[in-house]
Scaffold this motif. Structure first.
Motif, PDB file in Angstrom:
ATOM      1  N   ALA A 273       1.047  -1.141  -0.107  1.00  0.00           N
ATOM      2  CA  ALA A 273      -0.052  -0.090  -0.034  1.00  0.00           C
ATOM      3  C   ALA A 273       0.903   1.193   0.088  1.00  0.00           C
ATOM      4  CB  ALA A 273      -0.883   0.045   1.193  1.00  0.00           C
ATOM      5  N   ASN A 274       2.081   1.075   0.846  1.00  0.00           N
ATOM      6  CA  ASN A 274       2.803   2.431   0.957  1.00  0.00           C
ATOM      7  C   ASN A 274       3.629   2.345  -0.438  1.00  0.00           C
ATOM      8  OD1 ASN A 274       2.133   4.036   3.224  1.00  0.00           O
ATOM      9  ND2 ASN A 274       2.017   1.963   4.123  1.00  0.00           N
ATOM     10  N   LEU A 275       4.099   1.484  -1.130  1.00  0.00           N
ATOM     11  CA  LEU A 275       4.781   1.529  -2.213  1.00  0.00           C
ATOM     12  C   LEU A 275       4.053   2.221  -3.346  1.00  0.00           C
ATOM     13  CD1 LEU A 275       7.565   0.489  -3.678  1.00  0.00           C
ATOM     14  CD2 LEU A 275       6.237  -1.582  -4.264  1.00  0.00           C
ATOM     15  N   ILE A 276       2.873   1.804  -3.361  1.00  0.00           N
ATOM     16  CA  ILE A 276       1.949   2.546  -4.538  1.00  0.00           C
ATOM     17  C   ILE A 276       1.819   4.072  -4.160  1.00  0.00           C
ATOM     18  CG2 ILE A 276      -0.329   2.344  -5.468  1.00  0.00           C
ATOM     19  CD1 ILE A 276      -0.299  -0.756  -5.134  1.00  0.00           C
ATOM     20  N   THR A 277       1.134   4.350  -2.939  1.00  0.00           N
ATOM     21  CA  THR A 277       1.329   5.660  -2.366  1.00  0.00           C
ATOM     22  C   THR A 277       2.396   6.279  -2.579  1.00  0.00           C
ATOM     23  OG1 THR A 277      -0.339   4.748  -0.734  1.00  0.00           O
ATOM     24  CG2 THR A 277       0.408   7.179  -0.375  1.00  0.00           C
ATOM     25  N   PHE A 278       3.569   6.009  -2.340  1.00  0.00           N
ATOM     26  CA  PHE A 278       4.914   6.702  -2.469  1.00  0.00           C
ATOM     27  C   PHE A 278       5.140   6.885  -3.801  1.00  0.00           C
ATOM     28  CE2 PHE A 278       9.328   6.651  -3.058  1.00  0.00           C
ATOM     29  CZ  PHE A 278       9.743   7.604  -2.216  1.00  0.00           C
ATOM     30  N   SER A 279       4.828   6.083  -4.772  1.00  0.00           N
ATOM     31  CA  SER A 279       4.773   6.451  -6.043  1.00  0.00           C
ATOM     32  C   SER A 279       4.325   7.339  -6.493  1.00  0.00           C
ATOM     33  CB  SER A 279       4.737   5.087  -7.018  1.00  0.00           C
ATOM     34  OG  SER A 279       3.526   4.871  -7.261  1.00  0.00           O
ATOM     35  N   PHE A 280       3.001   7.739  -6.333  1.00  0.00           N
ATOM     36  CA  PHE A 280       2.039   8.617  -6.620  1.00  0.00           C
ATOM     37  C   PHE A 280       2.658   9.989  -5.739  1.00  0.00           C
ATOM     38  CE2 PHE A 280      -2.025   5.305  -6.641  1.00  0.00           C
ATOM     39  CZ  PHE A 280      -1.406   5.303  -8.150  1.00  0.00           C
ATOM     40  N   ALA A 281       2.972   9.834  -4.565  1.00  0.00           N
ATOM     41  CA  ALA A 281       3.259  11.071  -3.686  1.00  0.00           C
ATOM     42  C   ALA A 281       4.647  11.721  -4.448  1.00  0.00           C
ATOM     43  CB  ALA A 281       3.494  10.655  -2.250  1.00  0.00           C
ATOM     44  N   ILE A 282       5.672  10.703  -4.659  1.00  0.00           N
ATOM     45  CA  ILE A 282       6.777  11.014  -5.110  1.00  0.00           C
ATOM     46  C   ILE A 282       6.663  11.764  -6.463  1.00  0.00           C
ATOM     47  CG2 ILE A 282       7.820   8.960  -6.255  1.00  0.00           C
ATOM     48  CD1 ILE A 282       9.950  11.510  -4.047  1.00  0.00           C
ATOM     49  N   THR A 283       5.761  11.238  -7.342  1.00  0.00           N
ATOM     50  CA  THR A 283       5.483  12.069  -8.674  1.00  0.00           C
ATOM     51  C   THR A 283       4.964  13.488  -8.401  1.00  0.00           C
ATOM     52  OG1 THR A 283       4.964   9.671  -9.514  1.00  0.00           O
ATOM     53  CG2 THR A 283       4.173  11.778 -10.737  1.00  0.00           C
ATOM     54  N   ILE A 284       4.053  13.528  -7.571  1.00  0.00           N
ATOM     55  CA  ILE A 284       3.400  14.919  -7.205  1.00  0.00           C
ATOM     56  C   ILE A 284       4.501  15.786  -6.733  1.00  0.00           C
ATOM     57  CG2 ILE A 284       1.733  16.208  -5.898  1.00  0.00           C
ATOM     58  CD1 ILE A 284      -0.217  13.801  -6.368  1.00  0.00           C
ATOM     59  N   LEU A 285       5.223  15.286  -5.696  1.00  0.00           N
ATOM     60  CA  LEU A 285       6.555  16.189  -5.220  1.00  0.00           C
ATOM     61  C   LEU A 285       7.243  16.410  -6.250  1.00  0.00           C
ATOM     62  CD1 LEU A 285       7.571  17.306  -2.661  1.00  0.00           C
ATOM     63  CD2 LEU A 285       8.645  14.999  -2.176  1.00  0.00           C
ATOM     64  N   THR A 286       7.792  15.763  -7.148  1.00  0.00           N
ATOM     65  CA  THR A 286       8.755  15.894  -8.225  1.00  0.00           C
ATOM     66  C   THR A 286       8.236  16.952  -9.195  1.00  0.00           C
ATOM     67  OG1 THR A 286       9.663  13.749  -8.018  1.00  0.00           O
ATOM     68  CG2 THR A 286       9.932  15.120 -10.036  1.00  0.00           C
ATOM     69  N   LEU A 287       6.721  16.855  -9.407  1.00  0.00           N
ATOM     70  CA  LEU A 287       6.285  17.844 -10.519  1.00  0.00           C
ATOM     71  C   LEU A 287       6.000  19.100  -9.669  1.00  0.00           C
ATOM     72  CD1 LEU A 287       3.474  15.443 -12.207  1.00  0.00           C
ATOM     73  CD2 LEU A 287       5.669  16.644 -12.808  1.00  0.00           C
ATOM     74  N   LYS A 288       5.782  19.194  -8.163  1.00  0.00           N
ATOM     75  CA  LYS A 288       5.746  20.350  -7.651  1.00  0.00           C
ATOM     76  C   LYS A 288       7.002  21.263  -7.651  1.00  0.00           C
ATOM     77  CE  LYS A 288       4.398  23.417  -4.448  1.00  0.00           C
ATOM     78  NZ  LYS A 288       3.375  24.498  -4.989  1.00  0.00           N
ATOM     79  N   LEU A 289       8.177  20.570  -7.392  1.00  0.00           N
ATOM     80  CA  LEU A 289       9.692  21.112  -7.457  1.00  0.00           C
ATOM     81  C   LEU A 289       9.934  21.519  -8.873  1.00  0.00           C
ATOM     82  CD1 LEU A 289      11.502  18.786  -5.219  1.00  0.00           C
ATOM     83  CD2 LEU A 289      10.905  20.819  -4.747  1.00  0.00           C
ATOM     84  N   LYS A 290       9.532  20.758 -10.016  1.00  0.00           N
ATOM     85  CA  LYS A 290       9.777  21.146 -11.421  1.00  0.00           C
ATOM     86  C   LYS A 290       8.782  22.244 -11.721  1.00  0.00           C
ATOM     87  CE  LYS A 290       9.674  19.159 -15.950  1.00  0.00           C
ATOM     88  NZ  LYS A 290       9.377  18.046 -16.768  1.00  0.00           N
TER      89      LYS A 290
END
Length: 84
Positions: free
Chosen positions: A65-82
């Protein structure tokens, strides 16, 4: 499968995949204006720690559950920084 196991699976599914619409929207619109960098940074770090916890305790539902959530969260965080 018992009632409480099903309850846990349902909770994990809902909380994990609740991030999918935001991830898709952020990718499509390339707009992260309404997303708090501090909150998402803290959230992503916390999810990563839960992922590690699930791995080291061999708790597969927590891990996946956290592996999937992490993949979504890191995507959004990366886009936030970009896109800031």
């Amino acid at each position: 499968m018992g009632f409480f196991t099903l309850l846990g699976v349902a909770a994990a599914f809902l909380t994990t995949f609740s991030f999918l619409p935001q991830t898709i929207k952020t990718i499509k619109e390339k707009n992260t204006e309404g997303i708090s960098l501090l909150m998402y940074g803290m959230f992503t770090a916390g999810v990563f720690l839960w992922l590690l916890y699930g791995f080291y305790t061999k708790d597969l539902p927590v891990f996946f559950a956290n592996l999937i959530t992490f993949s979504f969260a890191i995507t959004i965080l990366t886009l936030k920084l970009k896109y800031r």
